[in-house]
Design a protein around this motif. Structure first.
Motif, PDB file in Angstrom:
ATOM      1  N   ASN A   1     123.955 -34.983 -39.361  1.00  0.00           N
ATOM      2  CA  ASN A   1     123.480 -35.038 -37.980  1.00  0.00           C
ATOM      3  C   ASN A   1     121.960 -35.058 -37.950  1.00  0.00           C
ATOM      4  OD1 ASN A   1     123.712 -35.029 -35.156  1.00  0.00           O
ATOM      5  ND2 ASN A   1     123.496 -32.812 -35.101  1.00  0.00           N
ATOM      6  N   THR A   2     121.375 -36.253 -38.096  1.00  0.00           N
ATOM      7  CA  THR A   2     119.920 -36.367 -38.096  1.00  0.00           C
ATOM      8  C   THR A   2     119.351 -36.663 -36.718  1.00  0.00           C
ATOM      9  OG1 THR A   2     119.657 -38.765 -38.463  1.00  0.00           O
ATOM     10  CG2 THR A   2     120.123 -37.397 -40.395  1.00  0.00           C
ATOM     11  N   ALA A   3     120.188 -37.001 -35.749  1.00  0.00           N
ATOM     12  CA  ALA A   3     119.704 -37.394 -34.424  1.00  0.00           C
ATOM     13  C   ALA A   3     118.885 -36.274 -33.795  1.00  0.00           C
ATOM     14  CB  ALA A   3     120.881 -37.757 -33.520  1.00  0.00           C
ATOM     15  N   GLY A   4     117.714 -36.621 -33.294  1.00  0.00           N
ATOM     16  CA  GLY A   4     116.871 -35.621 -32.654  1.00  0.00           C
ATOM     17  C   GLY A   4     115.638 -36.251 -32.043  1.00  0.00           C
ATOM     18  N   ILE A   5     115.024 -35.551 -31.116  1.00  0.00           N
ATOM     19  CA  ILE A   5     113.766 -35.994 -30.529  1.00  0.00           C
ATOM     20  C   ILE A   5     112.758 -34.865 -30.611  1.00  0.00           C
ATOM     21  CG2 ILE A   5     114.869 -37.666 -28.997  1.00  0.00           C
ATOM     22  CD1 ILE A   5     114.463 -35.720 -26.698  1.00  0.00           C
ATOM     23  N   MET A   6     111.471 -35.222 -30.606  1.00  0.00           N
ATOM     24  CA  MET A   6     110.408 -34.229 -30.723  1.00  0.00           C
ATOM     25  C   MET A   6     109.328 -34.538 -29.699  1.00  0.00           C
ATOM     26  SD  MET A   6     108.169 -33.101 -34.072  1.00  0.00           S
ATOM     27  CE  MET A   6     107.566 -34.766 -34.420  1.00  0.00           C
ATOM     28  N   ILE A   7     109.088 -33.580 -28.804  1.00  0.00           N
ATOM     29  CA  ILE A   7     108.009 -33.670 -27.821  1.00  0.00           C
ATOM     30  C   ILE A   7     107.126 -32.454 -28.033  1.00  0.00           C
ATOM     31  CG2 ILE A   7     107.421 -33.816 -25.374  1.00  0.00           C
ATOM     32  CD1 ILE A   7     110.307 -34.847 -24.911  1.00  0.00           C
ATOM     33  N   LEU A   8     105.833 -32.695 -28.276  1.00  0.00           N
ATOM     34  CA  LEU A   8     104.929 -31.612 -28.652  1.00  0.00           C
ATOM     35  C   LEU A   8     104.004 -31.232 -27.502  1.00  0.00           C
ATOM     36  CD1 LEU A   8     103.922 -32.811 -32.228  1.00  0.00           C
ATOM     37  CD2 LEU A   8     105.858 -31.371 -31.543  1.00  0.00           C
ATOM     38  N   GLY A   9     103.558 -29.990 -27.547  1.00  0.00           N
ATOM     39  CA  GLY A   9     102.609 -29.492 -26.565  1.00  0.00           C
ATOM     40  C   GLY A   9     102.649 -27.980 -26.522  1.00  0.00           C
ATOM     41  N   PRO A  10     101.550 -27.347 -26.091  1.00  0.00           N
ATOM     42  CA  PRO A  10     101.545 -25.884 -25.984  1.00  0.00           C
ATOM     43  C   PRO A  10     102.660 -25.404 -25.067  1.00  0.00           C
ATOM     44  CG  PRO A  10      99.330 -26.777 -25.698  1.00  0.00           C
ATOM     45  CD  PRO A  10     100.267 -27.944 -25.680  1.00  0.00           C
ATOM     46  N   LEU A  11     103.265 -24.283 -25.397  1.00  0.00           N
ATOM     47  CA  LEU A  11     104.368 -23.767 -24.603  1.00  0.00           C
ATOM     48  C   LEU A  11     103.965 -23.588 -23.139  1.00  0.00           C
ATOM     49  CD1 LEU A  11     106.896 -21.078 -25.656  1.00  0.00           C
ATOM     50  CD2 LEU A  11     105.810 -20.915 -23.422  1.00  0.00           C
ATOM     51  N   ALA A  12     102.752 -23.090 -22.892  1.00  0.00           N
ATOM     52  CA  ALA A  12     102.305 -22.821 -21.522  1.00  0.00           C
ATOM     53  C   ALA A  12     102.174 -24.093 -20.697  1.00  0.00           C
ATOM     54  CB  ALA A  12     100.969 -22.075 -21.538  1.00  0.00           C
ATOM     55  N   GLU A  13     102.048 -25.240 -21.385  1.00  0.00           N
ATOM     56  CA  GLU A  13     101.851 -26.500 -20.682  1.00  0.00           C
ATOM     57  C   GLU A  13     103.054 -27.436 -20.783  1.00  0.00           C
ATOM     58  OE1 GLU A  13      98.296 -28.179 -22.317  1.00  0.00           O
ATOM     59  OE2 GLU A  13      97.158 -26.315 -22.077  1.00  0.00           O
ATOM     60  N   MET A  14     104.110 -27.032 -21.488  1.00  0.00           N
ATOM     61  CA  MET A  14     105.258 -27.900 -21.713  1.00  0.00           C
ATOM     62  C   MET A  14     106.014 -28.136 -20.415  1.00  0.00           C
ATOM     63  SD  MET A  14     107.297 -29.679 -23.710  1.00  0.00           S
ATOM     64  CE  MET A  14     106.555 -29.291 -25.303  1.00  0.00           C
ATOM     65  N   ASP A  15     106.258 -29.395 -20.112  1.00  0.00           N
ATOM     66  CA  ASP A  15     107.060 -29.755 -18.949  1.00  0.00           C
ATOM     67  C   ASP A  15     108.508 -29.364 -19.206  1.00  0.00           C
ATOM     68  OD1 ASP A  15     106.913 -31.926 -16.425  1.00  0.00           O
ATOM     69  OD2 ASP A  15     108.858 -31.809 -17.429  1.00  0.00           O
ATOM     70  N   VAL A  16     109.110 -28.678 -18.262  1.00  0.00           N
ATOM     71  CA  VAL A  16     110.468 -28.187 -18.474  1.00  0.00           C
ATOM     72  C   VAL A  16     111.465 -29.331 -18.615  1.00  0.00           C
ATOM     73  CG1 VAL A  16     111.083 -27.950 -16.020  1.00  0.00           C
ATOM     74  CG2 VAL A  16     112.129 -26.442 -17.737  1.00  0.00           C
ATOM     75  N   ASP A  17     111.191 -30.461 -17.987  1.00  0.00           N
ATOM     76  CA  ASP A  17     112.076 -31.619 -18.143  1.00  0.00           C
ATOM     77  C   ASP A  17     112.036 -32.138 -19.577  1.00  0.00           C
ATOM     78  OD1 ASP A  17     112.911 -31.534 -15.511  1.00  0.00           O
ATOM     79  OD2 ASP A  17     111.392 -32.954 -14.819  1.00  0.00           O
TER      80      ASP A  17
ATOM     81  N   GLY B   1     109.875 -30.836 -44.196  1.00  0.00           N
ATOM     82  CA  GLY B   1     108.498 -30.629 -43.800  1.00  0.00           C
ATOM     83  C   GLY B   1     107.944 -31.933 -43.250  1.00  0.00           C
ATOM     84  N   PRO B   2     106.613 -32.058 -43.190  1.00  0.00           N
ATOM     85  CA  PRO B   2     106.016 -33.294 -42.681  1.00  0.00           C
ATOM     86  C   PRO B   2     106.511 -34.504 -43.477  1.00  0.00           C
ATOM     87  CG  PRO B   2     104.352 -31.582 -42.887  1.00  0.00           C
ATOM     88  CD  PRO B   2     105.596 -31.054 -43.543  1.00  0.00           C
ATOM     89  N   THR B   3     107.148 -35.427 -42.790  1.00  0.00           N
ATOM     90  CA  THR B   3     107.776 -36.589 -43.425  1.00  0.00           C
ATOM     91  C   THR B   3     107.343 -37.847 -42.691  1.00  0.00           C
ATOM     92  OG1 THR B   3     109.696 -35.210 -43.973  1.00  0.00           O
ATOM     93  CG2 THR B   3     109.977 -37.593 -44.156  1.00  0.00           C
ATOM     94  N   ALA B   4     107.026 -38.872 -43.445  1.00  0.00           N
ATOM     95  CA  ALA B   4     106.479 -40.114 -42.883  1.00  0.00           C
ATOM     96  C   ALA B   4     107.556 -40.919 -42.173  1.00  0.00           C
ATOM     97  CB  ALA B   4     105.825 -40.943 -43.980  1.00  0.00           C
ATOM     98  N   THR B   5     107.928 -40.449 -40.993  1.00  0.00           N
ATOM     99  CA  THR B   5     108.885 -41.152 -40.143  1.00  0.00           C
ATOM    100  C   THR B   5     108.181 -41.519 -38.841  1.00  0.00           C
ATOM    101  OG1 THR B   5     109.637 -39.155 -39.000  1.00  0.00           O
ATOM    102  CG2 THR B   5     110.756 -39.734 -41.068  1.00  0.00           C
ATOM    103  N   PRO B   6     108.711 -42.494 -38.095  1.00  0.00           N
ATOM    104  CA  PRO B   6     108.114 -42.817 -36.788  1.00  0.00           C
ATOM    105  C   PRO B   6     108.032 -41.603 -35.872  1.00  0.00           C
ATOM    106  CG  PRO B   6     109.638 -44.548 -37.443  1.00  0.00           C
ATOM    107  CD  PRO B   6     109.789 -43.445 -38.463  1.00  0.00           C
ATOM    108  N   LEU B   7     109.053 -40.714 -35.927  1.00  0.00           N
ATOM    109  CA  LEU B   7     109.064 -39.513 -35.095  1.00  0.00           C
ATOM    110  C   LEU B   7     107.860 -38.629 -35.398  1.00  0.00           C
ATOM    111  CD1 LEU B   7     110.863 -37.886 -33.034  1.00  0.00           C
ATOM    112  CD2 LEU B   7     111.783 -36.683 -35.010  1.00  0.00           C
ATOM    113  N   PHE B   8     107.526 -38.479 -36.686  1.00  0.00           N
ATOM    114  CA  PHE B   8     106.405 -37.626 -37.081  1.00  0.00           C
ATOM    115  C   PHE B   8     105.052 -38.306 -36.854  1.00  0.00           C
ATOM    116  CE2 PHE B   8     103.242 -36.466 -40.289  1.00  0.00           C
ATOM    117  CZ  PHE B   8     103.091 -35.115 -40.027  1.00  0.00           C
ATOM    118  N   LEU B   9     104.959 -39.580 -37.178  1.00  0.00           N
ATOM    119  CA  LEU B   9     103.674 -40.279 -37.140  1.00  0.00           C
ATOM    120  C   LEU B   9     103.214 -40.607 -35.732  1.00  0.00           C
ATOM    121  CD1 LEU B   9     104.270 -42.759 -40.114  1.00  0.00           C
ATOM    122  CD2 LEU B   9     102.937 -40.636 -40.159  1.00  0.00           C
ATOM    123  N   GLN B  10     104.147 -40.676 -34.783  1.00  0.00           N
ATOM    124  CA  GLN B  10     103.817 -41.087 -33.427  1.00  0.00           C
ATOM    125  C   GLN B  10     102.744 -40.195 -32.813  1.00  0.00           C
ATOM    126  OE1 GLN B  10     107.175 -41.105 -30.803  1.00  0.00           O
ATOM    127  NE2 GLN B  10     106.042 -41.864 -29.047  1.00  0.00           N
ATOM    128  N   GLY B  11     101.675 -40.813 -32.328  1.00  0.00           N
ATOM    129  CA  GLY B  11     100.623 -40.100 -31.612  1.00  0.00           C
ATOM    130  C   GLY B  11      99.628 -39.370 -32.484  1.00  0.00           C
TER     131      GLY B  11
END
Length: 247
Positions: A92-108, A187-197
């Motif tokens: 089960n590798t399916a996943g998404i990653m949205i980064l940002g400080p917890l205090a500023e993270m959009d709940v959506d 750990g840090p892996t050269a995938t589009p998910l990690f490299l994005q932004g």
């Protein structure tokens, strides 16, 4: 297990249209498993994964599903069984990653991650627990960020902490089934998910921090999955940190 042993087995890999999922699907295909390549939206990339496996002499089929939907998650497994006769390995590798400080993270944004990373992992694990044949293996995905505790990753790491808890408990709930349940934490892996932004400077900085002096490659993680899916039968109820010593 020898190649001939693996050739009788069927692997279902979620999120297999790219990154670690694709590398894993191709690796298990080289081991001789028939691979069901799951994708959520990008059919072209999923078909490219299937083509790569078939051209290397393997067997593969692409199946679409929203793993956050109970009916579609069940239908995904039913389709895999209809195509291949059963399921022996679920990755089960399916996943998404949205980064940002917890205090500023959009709940959506948090809810979006939760739906795929936690609800999706729950539904896939539930189907795997019900359907995997004896000798089977379920491999979920966590992250080494649960150890690294990097700022900006709180919401993402929280979803993966939930995956770890489910994985470790499920391994014990399946006592007597001859099914192993583990999680891999890259750990840090050269995938589009990690490299994005990320800037080149930041990527180089992250790569230099680990003792191996580089980012992981999807193939590095796929090797760990192949071990758990095949010969690593005595590893059960564990989280394996595949990060080159970065954490």
């Amino acid at each position: 297990m020898a190649h001939n042993d693996q050739a009788r087995r069927v692997a279902l890999v979620t999120g297999a249209s790219g990154g670690i999922g694709r590398a894993t699907a191709e690796r298990l295909g080289r081991d001789g498993m028939a691979v069901v390549v799951h994708y959520a939206g990008n059919q072209q990339r999923a078909e490219e994964t299937v083509k790569a496996i078939v051209e290397a002499g393997g067997q593969a089929s692409a199946v679409a599903a929203d793993i956050g939907d109970p009916d579609q998650a069940a239908a995904l497994f039913a389709e895999a069984e209809a195509l291949r006769g059963g399921v022996d390995v679920v990755v089960n590798t399916a996943g998404i990653m949205i980064l940002g400080p917890l205090a500023e993270m959009d709940v959506d944004d948090f809810d979006r991650m939760h739906r795929t990373n936690v609800r999706g992992a729950f539904l896939v694990s539930q189907q795997a627990a019900r359907r995997l044949r004896p000798g089977g293996a379920l491999i979920n995905f966590s992250t080494s960020v649960t150890r690294l505790q990097q700022p900006g990753y709180a919401a993402y790491a929280a979803t993966k902490g939930a995956v770890e808890a489910m994985t470790l408990i499920l391994a014990r709930e399946l006592r007597g089934r001859d099914v192993t349940v583990n999680a891999v934490a890259p750990g840090p892996t050269a995938t589009p998910l990690f490299l994005q932004g990320k800037s080149e400077q930041l990527i180089d900085q992250i790569a230099s921090q680990g003792p191996m002096g580089r980012l992981g490659e999807p193939g590095d993680i796929a090797e760990v999955v192949a071990f758990l899916a095949g010969p690593g039968r005595w590893v059960n109820g564990q989280v394996l940190y595949a990060n080159g010593g970065a954490a």
